[in-house]
Design a protein around this motif. Structure first.
Motif, PDB file in Angstrom:
ATOM      1  N   GLU A 135       0.719  -1.063  -0.056  1.00 55.47           N
ATOM      2  CA  GLU A 135       0.072   0.130  -0.016  1.00 55.47           C
ATOM      3  C   GLU A 135       0.749   1.314   0.099  1.00 55.47           C
ATOM      4  N   HIS A 136       1.994   1.407   0.639  1.00 55.14           N
ATOM      5  CA  HIS A 136       2.754   2.688   0.870  1.00 55.14           C
ATOM      6  C   HIS A 136       3.449   3.038  -0.327  1.00 55.14           C
ATOM      7  N   TYR A 137       3.527   1.871  -1.266  1.00 57.56           N
ATOM      8  CA  TYR A 137       4.261   2.040  -2.559  1.00 57.56           C
ATOM      9  C   TYR A 137       3.254   2.315  -3.532  1.00 57.56           C
ATOM     10  N   ARG A 138       1.868   1.654  -3.495  1.00 64.94           N
ATOM     11  CA  ARG A 138       0.844   1.820  -4.367  1.00 64.94           C
ATOM     12  C   ARG A 138       0.342   3.374  -4.433  1.00 64.94           C
ATOM     13  N   GLU A 139       0.156   3.982  -3.295  1.00 62.89           N
ATOM     14  CA  GLU A 139      -0.059   5.413  -2.918  1.00 62.89           C
ATOM     15  C   GLU A 139       0.893   6.383  -3.866  1.00 62.89           C
ATOM     16  N   VAL A 140       2.066   6.148  -3.717  1.00 58.72           N
ATOM     17  CA  VAL A 140       2.951   7.057  -4.599  1.00 58.72           C
ATOM     18  C   VAL A 140       2.885   6.697  -5.871  1.00 58.72           C
ATOM     19  N   ILE A 141       2.839   5.405  -6.219  1.00 52.09           N
ATOM     20  CA  ILE A 141       2.828   5.025  -7.613  1.00 52.09           C
ATOM     21  C   ILE A 141       1.520   5.473  -8.240  1.00 52.09           C
ATOM     22  N   GLN A 142       0.353   5.632  -7.674  1.00 52.60           N
ATOM     23  CA  GLN A 142      -0.749   6.116  -8.089  1.00 52.60           C
ATOM     24  C   GLN A 142      -0.798   7.521  -8.323  1.00 52.60           C
ATOM     25  N   SER A 143      -0.333   8.209  -7.477  1.00 53.88           N
ATOM     26  CA  SER A 143      -0.378   9.617  -7.363  1.00 53.88           C
ATOM     27  C   SER A 143       0.648  10.283  -8.424  1.00 53.88           C
ATOM     28  N   PHE A 144       1.751   9.652  -8.567  1.00 54.78           N
ATOM     29  CA  PHE A 144       2.817  10.338  -9.496  1.00 54.78           C
ATOM     30  C   PHE A 144       2.462   9.661 -11.010  1.00 54.78           C
ATOM     31  N   TYR A 145       2.038   8.454 -11.452  1.00 58.93           N
ATOM     32  CA  TYR A 145       1.841   8.019 -12.559  1.00 58.93           C
ATOM     33  C   TYR A 145       0.739   7.975 -13.165  1.00 58.93           C
ATOM     34  N   MET A 146      -0.470   7.760 -12.180  1.00 62.96           N
ATOM     35  CA  MET A 146      -1.977   7.796 -12.777  1.00 62.96           C
ATOM     36  C   MET A 146      -2.527   9.184 -12.780  1.00 62.96           C
ATOM     37  N   GLU A 147      -2.184   9.823 -11.731  1.00 68.76           N
ATOM     38  CA  GLU A 147      -2.688  11.226 -11.315  1.00 68.76           C
ATOM     39  C   GLU A 147      -1.908  12.181 -11.705  1.00 68.76           C
ATOM     40  N   GLU A 148      -0.509  11.888 -12.336  1.00 68.02           N
ATOM     41  CA  GLU A 148       0.386  12.619 -12.571  1.00 68.02           C
ATOM     42  C   GLU A 148       0.597  14.045 -11.757  1.00 68.02           C
ATOM     43  N   LYS A 149       0.837  13.839 -10.554  1.00 76.49           N
ATOM     44  CA  LYS A 149       1.218  14.630  -9.323  1.00 76.49           C
ATOM     45  C   LYS A 149       2.833  14.861  -9.393  1.00 76.49           C
ATOM     46  N   SER A 150       3.073  16.031  -8.825  1.00 76.17           N
ATOM     47  CA  SER A 150       4.745  16.066  -8.757  1.00 76.17           C
ATOM     48  C   SER A 150       5.098  15.642  -7.169  1.00 76.17           C
ATOM     49  N   TYR A 151       6.445  15.463  -6.900  1.00 77.20           N
ATOM     50  CA  TYR A 151       6.806  14.821  -5.701  1.00 77.20           C
ATOM     51  C   TYR A 151       6.173  16.051  -4.647  1.00 77.20           C
ATOM     52  N   GLU A 152       6.236  17.286  -4.780  1.00 80.53           N
ATOM     53  CA  GLU A 152       5.643  18.132  -3.900  1.00 80.53           C
ATOM     54  C   GLU A 152       4.270  18.018  -3.452  1.00 80.53           C
ATOM     55  N   GLU A 153       3.398  17.604  -4.508  1.00 78.06           N
ATOM     56  CA  GLU A 153       2.050  17.469  -4.417  1.00 78.06           C
ATOM     57  C   GLU A 153       1.939  16.207  -3.569  1.00 78.06           C
ATOM     58  N   ILE A 154       2.510  15.179  -3.919  1.00 82.67           N
ATOM     59  CA  ILE A 154       2.680  13.738  -3.094  1.00 82.67           C
ATOM     60  C   ILE A 154       2.975  13.817  -1.736  1.00 82.67           C
ATOM     61  N   GLU A 166      10.420  10.600  -2.968  1.00 80.52           N
ATOM     62  CA  GLU A 166      11.573  10.135  -4.045  1.00 80.52           C
ATOM     63  C   GLU A 166      11.798   8.632  -3.520  1.00 80.52           C
ATOM     64  N   SER A 167      12.219   8.624  -2.201  1.00 74.37           N
ATOM     65  CA  SER A 167      12.594   7.065  -1.878  1.00 74.37           C
ATOM     66  C   SER A 167      11.610   6.030  -1.963  1.00 74.37           C
ATOM     67  N   ARG A 168      10.336   6.305  -2.092  1.00 76.06           N
ATOM     68  CA  ARG A 168       9.278   5.421  -2.082  1.00 76.06           C
ATOM     69  C   ARG A 168       9.165   4.968  -3.483  1.00 76.06           C
ATOM     70  N   LEU A 169       9.096   5.881  -4.352  1.00 77.79           N
ATOM     71  CA  LEU A 169       8.869   5.718  -5.615  1.00 77.79           C
ATOM     72  C   LEU A 169      10.160   4.695  -6.138  1.00 77.79           C
ATOM     73  N   TYR A 170      11.384   5.060  -5.903  1.00 77.06           N
ATOM     74  CA  TYR A 170      12.479   4.441  -6.200  1.00 77.06           C
ATOM     75  C   TYR A 170      12.220   2.938  -5.863  1.00 77.06           C
ATOM     76  N   ARG A 171      11.925   2.757  -4.541  1.00 73.80           N
ATOM     77  CA  ARG A 171      11.724   1.232  -4.027  1.00 73.80           C
ATOM     78  C   ARG A 171      10.612   0.629  -4.656  1.00 73.80           C
ATOM     79  N   ALA A 172       9.447   1.516  -4.951  1.00 70.71           N
ATOM     80  CA  ALA A 172       8.204   0.843  -5.751  1.00 70.71           C
ATOM     81  C   ALA A 172       8.533   0.389  -6.992  1.00 70.71           C
ATOM     82  N   ARG A 173       9.397   1.311  -7.658  1.00 75.31           N
ATOM     83  CA  ARG A 173      10.035   0.747  -9.003  1.00 75.31           C
ATOM     84  C   ARG A 173      10.721  -0.446  -8.920  1.00 75.31           C
ATOM     85  N   LEU A 174      11.457  -0.669  -8.061  1.00 76.36           N
ATOM     86  CA  LEU A 174      12.338  -1.814  -7.979  1.00 76.36           C
ATOM     87  C   LEU A 174      11.507  -3.193  -7.350  1.00 76.36           C
TER      88      LEU A 174
END
Length: 186
Positions: A135-154, A166-174
């Motif tokens: 879930e903690h990865y899903r939230e940032v992935i959805q916000s960044f890729y699906m909702e197209e929000k910036s790091y600051e907005e997330i 940034e760290s969560r997005l990196y770990r989520a991609r891994l």
């Protein structure tokens, strides 16, 4: 029923099993064709052609995502039907310049419709697969890729520091690289 179960049922059950397959996917194929053609009878005709083509092509099918494969066949058949209709209209074009302008517009429209349908299908598939992500990865992935929000907005939305996002997005991609296969999305 999943893809492999459908294939096994069709190969072992023959025409009766294929009839069940058609019943299950008919509405989806019809809606996809209608999205391209915007005409009830034409969409029904294309749906029938699609199921004939699928039946003939099943022995060569290579487990490449059944619904995506069906979508691609449907969109291509619908575009072919639309081109055929448009060719009949284009014959009436008054001069060569008018002919080229109409043909180019129709080609661009057909391509964009196919891209839209395939993009919608891909998004739905990815959204479904995201449910397996922690879930903690899903939230940032959805916000960044699906909702197209910036790091600051997330960061503001989830009460995090920008570096944490940034760290969560990196770990989520891994995580995605380790758990998802590329062929699942082709």
């Amino acid at each position: 029923m999943n893809e492999q179960e459908w294939l096994n049922k069709i190969f072992t059950g023959g025409a009766a099993a294929y009839k069940d397959f058609v019943k299950s996917y008919y509405d989806y194929v019809y809606r996809t064709a209608y999205a391209v053609l915007h005409h009830h009878q034409d969409a029904e005709d294309v749906a029938q052609e699609v199921f004939v083509q699928i039946y003939r092509a099943l022995p060569e099918y290579r487990n490449q995502g059944l619904k995506t494969w069906i979508t691609r066949i449907t969109v291509n058949r619908a575009i072919d039907a639309r081109r055929k209709q448009n060719r009949q209209k284009v014959i009436v074009a008054k001069d060569e310049e008018d002919f080229h302008t109409q043909a180019e517009e129709q080609w661009n429209e057909a391509l964009s419709l196919e891209q839209q349908v395939l993009l919608q299908e891909r998004k739905a598939m990815i959204k479904e697969e995201l449910e397996h992500l922690p879930e903690h990865y899903r939230e940032v992935i959805q916000s960044f890729y699906m909702e197209e929000k910036s790091y600051e907005e997330i960061a503001v939305q989830h009460g995090l520091e920008k570096k944490s996002v940034e760290s969560r997005l990196y770990r989520a991609r891994l995580w995605l690289k380790r758990h998802w296969r590329r062929e699942d999305f082709e």
